[in-house]
Design a protein around this motif. Structure first.
Motif, short mmCIF file in Angstrom:
data_model
loop_
_atom_site.label_atom_id
_atom_site.label_comp_id
_atom_site.label_asym_id
_atom_site.label_seq_id
_atom_site.Cartn_x
_atom_site.Cartn_y
_atom_site.Cartn_z
N ALA A 39 0.84 -1.20 0.00
CA ALA A 39 0.00 0.00 0.00
C ALA A 39 0.87 1.24 0.00
CB ALA A 39 -0.92 -0.02 1.22
N MET A 40 1.91 1.21 0.82
CA MET A 40 2.80 2.36 0.96
C MET A 40 3.51 2.66 -0.36
SD MET A 40 3.38 4.08 3.78
CE MET A 40 3.70 5.71 3.12
N TYR A 41 4.01 1.61 -1.00
CA TYR A 41 4.77 1.85 -2.24
C TYR A 41 3.85 2.32 -3.37
CZ TYR A 41 8.22 1.52 -5.90
OH TYR A 41 9.06 1.84 -6.94
N ALA A 42 2.67 1.71 -3.45
CA ALA A 42 1.74 2.12 -4.53
C ALA A 42 1.36 3.59 -4.40
CB ALA A 42 0.49 1.23 -4.50
N SER A 100 -5.52 2.57 4.24
CA SER A 100 -5.94 3.72 5.06
C SER A 100 -4.75 4.29 5.84
CB SER A 100 -7.02 3.28 6.05
OG SER A 100 -8.14 2.77 5.36
N LEU A 101 -3.99 3.42 6.46
CA LEU A 101 -2.86 3.88 7.28
C LEU A 101 -1.73 4.44 6.42
CD1 LEU A 101 -1.57 4.19 10.06
CD2 LEU A 101 -0.75 1.83 9.90
N ALA A 102 -1.45 3.77 5.30
CA ALA A 102 -0.40 4.25 4.41
C ALA A 102 -0.78 5.63 3.86
CB ALA A 102 -0.19 3.26 3.26
N ALA A 103 -2.04 5.78 3.45
CA ALA A 103 -2.52 7.07 2.92
C ALA A 103 -2.40 8.15 3.99
CB ALA A 103 -3.96 6.92 2.45
N LYS A 104 -2.79 7.80 5.20
CA LYS A 104 -2.75 8.77 6.31
C LYS A 104 -1.32 9.27 6.52
CE LYS A 104 -4.19 8.97 11.18
NZ LYS A 104 -4.42 8.08 12.34
N SER A 105 -0.35 8.38 6.44
CA SER A 105 1.02 8.80 6.73
C SER A 105 1.58 9.69 5.63
CB SER A 105 1.94 7.60 7.02
OG SER A 105 1.83 6.63 6.02
N PHE A 124 -7.45 4.05 -8.29
CA PHE A 124 -7.78 2.73 -7.77
C PHE A 124 -6.51 1.94 -7.50
CE2 PHE A 124 -8.76 -1.80 -8.28
CZ PHE A 124 -9.73 -1.93 -7.30
N ILE A 125 -6.43 1.34 -6.32
CA ILE A 125 -5.26 0.50 -6.01
C ILE A 125 -5.75 -0.90 -5.64
CG2 ILE A 125 -3.20 0.24 -4.57
CD1 ILE A 125 -2.80 3.07 -4.75
N HIS A 126 -5.39 -1.86 -6.47
CA HIS A 126 -5.83 -3.24 -6.25
C HIS A 126 -4.97 -3.88 -5.14
CE1 HIS A 126 -6.61 -7.51 -6.89
NE2 HIS A 126 -7.72 -7.15 -7.52
N PRO A 127 -5.59 -4.66 -4.26
CA PRO A 127 -4.85 -5.26 -3.14
C PRO A 127 -3.69 -6.17 -3.53
CG PRO A 127 -7.22 -5.48 -2.79
CD PRO A 127 -7.03 -4.96 -4.18
N SER A 128 -3.76 -6.78 -4.72
CA SER A 128 -2.70 -7.75 -5.04
C SER A 128 -2.31 -7.78 -6.51
CB SER A 128 -3.13 -9.17 -4.62
OG SER A 128 -4.37 -9.49 -5.21
N ASN A 129 -3.13 -7.22 -7.39
CA ASN A 129 -2.86 -7.34 -8.82
C ASN A 129 -2.39 -6.01 -9.41
OD1 ASN A 129 -2.79 -9.16 -11.05
ND2 ASN A 129 -4.58 -8.13 -11.90
N ASN A 189 3.02 -2.07 -8.57
CA ASN A 189 3.67 -1.36 -7.46
C ASN A 189 3.35 -2.01 -6.12
OD1 ASN A 189 5.06 0.54 -8.99
ND2 ASN A 189 3.20 1.80 -9.21
N VAL A 190 2.12 -2.49 -5.97
CA VAL A 190 1.78 -3.23 -4.75
C VAL A 190 2.66 -4.47 -4.64
CG1 VAL A 190 -0.02 -4.60 -3.61
CG2 VAL A 190 -0.59 -2.37 -4.62
N ILE A 191 2.82 -5.17 -5.74
CA ILE A 191 3.65 -6.39 -5.75
C ILE A 191 5.10 -6.06 -5.36
CG2 ILE A 191 4.70 -8.10 -7.31
CD1 ILE A 191 1.95 -8.06 -8.84
#
Lengths: 313, 313
Positions: free
Chosen positions: B56-59, B85-90, B143-148, B151-153
């Motif tokens: 999440a942080m990297y994406a 949520s937490l990554a966005a907040k930071s 939109f950020i997909h949880p696994s696909n 950058n998330v990968i």
């Protein structure tokens, strides 16, 4: 108590090759809830899962070679039986463990795994003492008390020694009070290494013998011990009580609900498995927020040996 | 996949200020049982309790300033919702989380705690996608997909990057397979940093879509997902599948009993709280002893977010 810093470092040095230097963890969220900064000294990661390994190790290492050859004996149905067995094994010393016939099979199995030789007896204190005495005579083994032995106490104190060496900024150190070995050792280390740091004990309301002992000035016992913190049911002894009386500034008592809530908080937020006895110390800090506010606090997590099939949540 | 070591180090450097460099633990007893040497990379100690924080942080960090101002959106009822949520907040970025109305209140509360803005919708995939699309249009959110998502990968792969930098002696790295983000990232890091090290996936028998996908050569789905490893129920995607196909040497499937036994072993012996999905990887090693015998093995503990009131033991 006339220990010096050099002596305490020597105690640590003696047992260091045989124990883990356990990590110190923190939790931002728990700090926010508690209103102070807590360094958790994690003895749940210690060998056999509890601080008791330290005291057992030091007590055995102080024996003469002849005494070591003859072996050690204790009566315990809990962590100390396992600790003494494992500590003895690592020094090639025979360990005779007197356990009540009624002790859970899983605890007997754990002692055997660590190499302890079990002698079963009826569960009264008289029977246990008589059985231990018989083994002392027959084998020439040295009796090692789980908490009322000066070398055991000094060994238990090494958890605090390590914590205070890493964190000389601490202002208060909190630990649970059971038989008195851990708190007495912690009090010695704190008093010697960091004189301005307070040592506070935490105890279940349902087994508040130490709190009453400090009040009355003599060792009190518990009429009942209906607490989930099963490591904290025992009473103080004549070796550790004077140390506690002189160097523990106060004992905070907590309810069973407070213990369970603190235990859950540690498991959920820190992702570590700790026994209820360890949670007693955090419960005390959370209950007495004003006392700890903005302070730098050390907390001894005593151990992590729990029955996963019998959790309070 | 054309990553270089420099690129992977850059990914790690980008997110390092916002994540924990998690500890690597070992257990002599588990090593003895498994017949190999395991380094456990403990993402249960990661922020919000799981590796998903990394991806999440990297994406988010790869978005332009305009994109960051407009915010991010995802649909998830699990760890990724909290992670985003937490990554966005930071990074001070708005996070819009689409969650099914039926999601447990405790999961919604956790997302809100981390600052995510929840939009509820019916629980079908169509409804969730439509709701996410609407938010993308209305807010201009990415939109950020949880696994696909590449950058998330790459972000998820930083757990393995850290592990391999610390332990270049590893011969096999094992991690659980859910939606494919963690295993794809782990496979990339392993392939790039340590070419002779194998990357092996572990999957519940009851949700073995990835095992079947590798066999058939195309993305398979699960007819049912009756597994306790609730992080591993999702299927692979078109971004991560080719990476897994090319760089994961095999996938080992384990039974529910094997998962629960491995989970209990980790809790009891290592004194850490891990989710069932993490135990899947240890279960695979224990099941396939011959394959791992005497090998130096890395294992990614994916997370520690469990419901303590609903444990399998």
């Amino acid at each position: 108590m006339n220990s010096s810093k050099e002596e305490l470092l020597k105690v640590l040095e003696t047992i260091a090759p045989f124990i883990h230097r356990t990590p110190v963890l923190t939790s931002k969220l728990i700090d926010e809830m508690a209103g102070c900064e807590i360094q958790f000294k994690c003895e749940n990661f210690q060998k056999m899962g509890a601080f008791k390994m330290r005291g057992a190790m030091y007590a055995i290492s102080k024996l003469s070679e002849d005494q070591k050859n003859a072996g050690v004996v204790t009566h315990s149905s809990g962590n100390f039986a396992q600790a003494l067995s494992l500590a003895a094994k690592s020094l090639n010393v025979p360990a005779y463990i007197v356990m009540p016939e009624s002790a859970p099979e899983v605890k007997k199995a754990a002692v055997r795994t660590y190499g302890g030789k079990i002698t079963e007896c009826p569960s009264t204190l008289q029977d246990r003492e008589a059985t231990a005495n018989r083994i002392m005579k027959e084998k020439g083994a040295s009796f090692i008390h789980p908490s009322n032995d000066m070398n055991v106490i000094l060994g238990q104190g090494t958890a605090a020694t390590e914590l205070l060496l890493d964190h000389p900024e601490l202002q208060i150190i909190v630990c649970p009070v059971g038989g008195g070995g851990l708190i007495a050792g912690t009090a010695i280390s704190t008093h010697v290494l960091l004189q301005d740091c307070l040592c506070i004990g935490a105890e279940p309301m349902e087994a508040d013998d130490a709190w009453r002992s400090l009040k009355s000035g003599k060792i009190e016992s518990n009429a009942s011990v209906l607490t989930i913190a099963d490591g904290l049911k025992t009473m103080l002894g004549d070796v550790n009580f004077p140390i506690i009386r002189d160097h523990v500034s106060e004992i905070i008592r907590v309810s069973e609900q407070e213990i369970i809530a603190a235990m859950r908080l540690i498991w959920e937020r820190m992702k570590i498995v700790v026994e209820a006895s360890s949670a007693v110390a955090l419960a005390a800090i959370i209950q007495q927020k004003d006392k700890f506010r903005n302070k730098k606090v050390g907390l001894i997590i005593s151990g992590g040996n729990v029955d996963l099939t019998n959790l309070p949540f």
